[in-house]
Design a protein around this motif. Structure first.
Motif, short mmCIF file in Angstrom:
data_model
loop_
_atom_site.label_atom_id
_atom_site.label_comp_id
_atom_site.label_asym_id
_atom_site.label_seq_id
_atom_site.Cartn_x
_atom_site.Cartn_y
_atom_site.Cartn_z
N HIS A 1 0.82 -1.21 0.00
CA HIS A 1 0.00 0.00 0.00
C HIS A 1 0.86 1.26 0.00
O HIS A 1 1.98 1.25 0.50
CB HIS A 1 -0.89 0.03 1.25
N MET B 1 0.07 -4.04 3.94
CA MET B 1 -1.25 -4.14 4.56
C MET B 1 -1.64 -5.61 4.73
O MET B 1 -1.66 -6.36 3.75
CB MET B 1 -2.27 -3.44 3.66
N HIS C 1 3.52 0.89 2.98
CA HIS C 1 3.48 -0.10 4.07
C HIS C 1 2.94 -1.40 3.51
O HIS C 1 2.46 -1.45 2.38
CB HIS C 1 2.62 0.40 5.23
N MET D 1 -5.21 5.40 1.51
CA MET D 1 -4.35 4.30 1.11
C MET D 1 -4.81 3.78 -0.24
O MET D 1 -5.99 3.74 -0.52
CB MET D 1 -4.48 3.13 2.10
#
Ligand SMILES: [Cu+2]
Length: 183
Positions: free
Chosen positions: A104, A140, A138, A115
């Motif tokens: 993401h 997810m 990041h 996001m």
């Protein structure tokens, strides 16, 4: 009287011996050429694998996930990804603790952080990737089989484009624990 005898026999024998020696020399030369070629070939092979090996390993540091509230089915993993040489492309990740792991990114859209899923993340020796809560890329975790509890570990496997997977253990902890203590 002796000389003719020796003279008749010796030159012929010498000729045979020298012919034999020449043949041996040719065989020896051919063999050594082959050996040299083989040595060069194996050196080339070693060289090729030595060139590919260092860049194949992406280095993962400070991998952590934030604890999730009871009932939550999504979580996020943050990590720092670097590579000593060349570049790598992270294409995804997987864990037995979640149904799916998506890459993401966060984007500020109409004054809101949103996001969205991205297909891959590229890193290079010049540009490592440091993920942190509060924005940016990041991992997810979607469809968690259980809540993420501080102190627990989460097994995670990172998938790369044309490179071997990297497996690691992600610490589940509050983000505050990652910050240097000050004040
Ligand atoms: Cu996300």
């Amino acid at each position: 009287m002796r000389q003719p005898r020796q003279g008749h026999g010796a030159p012929r024998r010498t000729g045979q011996i020298s012919a034999g020696l020449t043949a041996l020399r040719i065989i020896a030369t051919t063999a050594s050429r082959w050996l040299a070629t083989l040595a060069l070939l194996s050196l080339a092979t070693i060289h090729a694998s030595a060139q590919e090996a260092p860049s194949a390993i992406a280095h993962v540091e400070q991998a952590f996930a934030l604890p999730t509230p009871p009932g939550a089915t999504t979580g996020a993993v943050y990590l720092t990804l670097s590579i000593a040489k060349g570049d790598a492309v992270l294409t995804g990740a997987s864990t037995p603790m979640a149904a799916t792991v998506e890459l993401h990114s966060m984007q500020l859209t109409q004054e809101r952080m949103q996001m969205h899923r991205i297909k891959q993340l590229a890193i290079s020796s010049d540009a490592p990737l440091a993920m942190a809560p509060g924005g940016g890329p990041h991992l997810m975790l979607i469809g968690l089989s259980q809540p993420l509890t501080a102190g627990d570990k989460l097994p995670l496997t990172l998938h790369f484009l044309a490179r071997p997977d990297t497996s690691l253990e992600v610490s589940i902890k509050e983000y505050a624990e990652m910050m240097p203590l000050s004040d």
